[in-house]
Design a protein around this motif. Sequence first.
Motif, mmCIF file in Angstrom:
data_model
loop_
_atom_site.group_PDB
_atom_site.id
_atom_site.type_symbol
_atom_site.label_atom_id
_atom_site.label_comp_id
_atom_site.label_asym_id
_atom_site.label_seq_id
_atom_site.Cartn_x
_atom_site.Cartn_y
_atom_site.Cartn_z
ATOM 1 N N ASP A 12 45.648 57.292 66.116
ATOM 2 C CA ASP A 12 47.006 57.782 65.939
ATOM 3 C C ASP A 12 46.933 59.321 65.913
ATOM 4 O O ASP A 12 45.854 59.878 65.749
ATOM 5 C CB ASP A 12 47.538 57.225 64.611
ATOM 6 N N ASP A 14 49.658 61.884 64.357
ATOM 7 C CA ASP A 14 50.169 62.604 63.190
ATOM 8 C C ASP A 14 49.734 61.951 61.891
ATOM 9 O O ASP A 14 49.961 60.765 61.670
ATOM 10 C CB ASP A 14 51.696 62.673 63.251
ATOM 11 N N GLY A 15 49.107 62.740 61.035
ATOM 12 C CA GLY A 15 48.595 62.206 59.779
ATOM 13 C C GLY A 15 47.191 61.651 59.934
ATOM 14 O O GLY A 15 46.551 61.264 58.953
ATOM 15 N N THR A 16 46.709 61.609 61.183
ATOM 16 C CA THR A 16 45.374 61.073 61.467
ATOM 17 C C THR A 16 44.502 62.171 62.077
ATOM 18 O O THR A 16 43.477 62.547 61.519
ATOM 19 C CB THR A 16 45.474 59.861 62.408
ATOM 20 N N ALA A 66 57.749 59.242 58.949
ATOM 21 C CA ALA A 66 56.325 58.911 58.889
ATOM 22 C C ALA A 66 55.889 58.142 60.124
ATOM 23 O O ALA A 66 54.796 58.337 60.634
ATOM 24 C CB ALA A 66 56.017 58.097 57.639
ATOM 25 N N ASP A 186 47.353 56.300 59.977
ATOM 26 C CA ASP A 186 47.761 56.561 58.584
ATOM 27 C C ASP A 186 48.976 55.737 58.164
ATOM 28 O O ASP A 186 49.486 55.922 57.072
ATOM 29 C CB ASP A 186 48.083 58.051 58.383
ATOM 30 N N ASN A 187 49.431 54.833 59.034
ATOM 31 C CA ASN A 187 50.638 54.067 58.719
ATOM 32 C C ASN A 187 50.418 52.578 58.934
ATOM 33 O O ASN A 187 49.568 52.173 59.738
ATOM 34 C CB ASN A 187 51.784 54.514 59.630
ATOM 35 N N ASP A 190 50.421 51.345 62.508
ATOM 36 C CA ASP A 190 49.151 51.445 63.247
ATOM 37 C C ASP A 190 48.293 50.201 62.984
ATOM 38 O O ASP A 190 47.694 49.634 63.906
ATOM 39 C CB ASP A 190 48.375 52.693 62.803
HETATM 40 MG MG LIG Z 1 50.675 58.724 61.910
#
Ligand SMILES: [Mg+2]
Length: 234
Positions: A12, A14-16, A66, A186-187, A190
């Motif tokens: 992923d 964003d956030g990853t 998110a 991160d979600n 995913d």
């Molecule tokens: Mg993400």
Amino acid sequence: MLRTPIAGILFDKDGTLLDFDESWAPVNRKLALLAAGGDQPLADRMLLACGMDPVTGHVEADSLFASGNTRDISQGLIAAGSAIPMNVLMPLLDDLFADSAALSVPVTDLAALFKRLHGAGYKLGIASSDNQKAIWHIVERFGLTAYVDYVAGYDSGHGVKPEAGMVLGFCKATGLVPSQVAVVGDNNHDMHMGKAAGAGLRIAVLSGTGSRRTLEATSDHCLNDITELERLLA
Ligand SMILES: [Mg+2]
């Protein structure tokens, strides 16, 4: 039970790969003000409705900000009071997201990590709910072009998370089967995408909007961030 060794990693974005709050808080504020036609109190209500606290900038796990794609976020903004129609709002947001790639902050030295993983023989891909133009900007900006075998955005024709399509597209592009693929994100969408595709490993990272509490039930492993990935795979 015989387990297929992991030969491909689908990340992923964003956030990853990217630090979520540092990369996205300013962009979310900008897009809410745009969707609100410059009305700041309305923009703040839109931020809340899409999952971000306008005061602290904190984004709630699995909220629209998110995990939503451009269509989901546009729908959320309109439901929260934006007067801009879908067909105008979506391209505006896609452009904003693509421009924002220049401001994003990586979780680690991505080129070094991707170079090592590529050198170790792993096929590498990125599957994001962002648009593919924005993803390619990130690939180029951080020097990953030589190591990335596959990119899928919500607009790449593989469907959207949490459907299986982005993983199956990665398999088609690399010649792997899903049981050889580790999905890293991160979600929950995913992790659900990984499960829907029959991915060999679902690895959650805590560098984004999720927490151990929100992710442990759907993942095989929960890491602080992608810097712990090589140790896990070894
Ligand atoms: Mg993400």
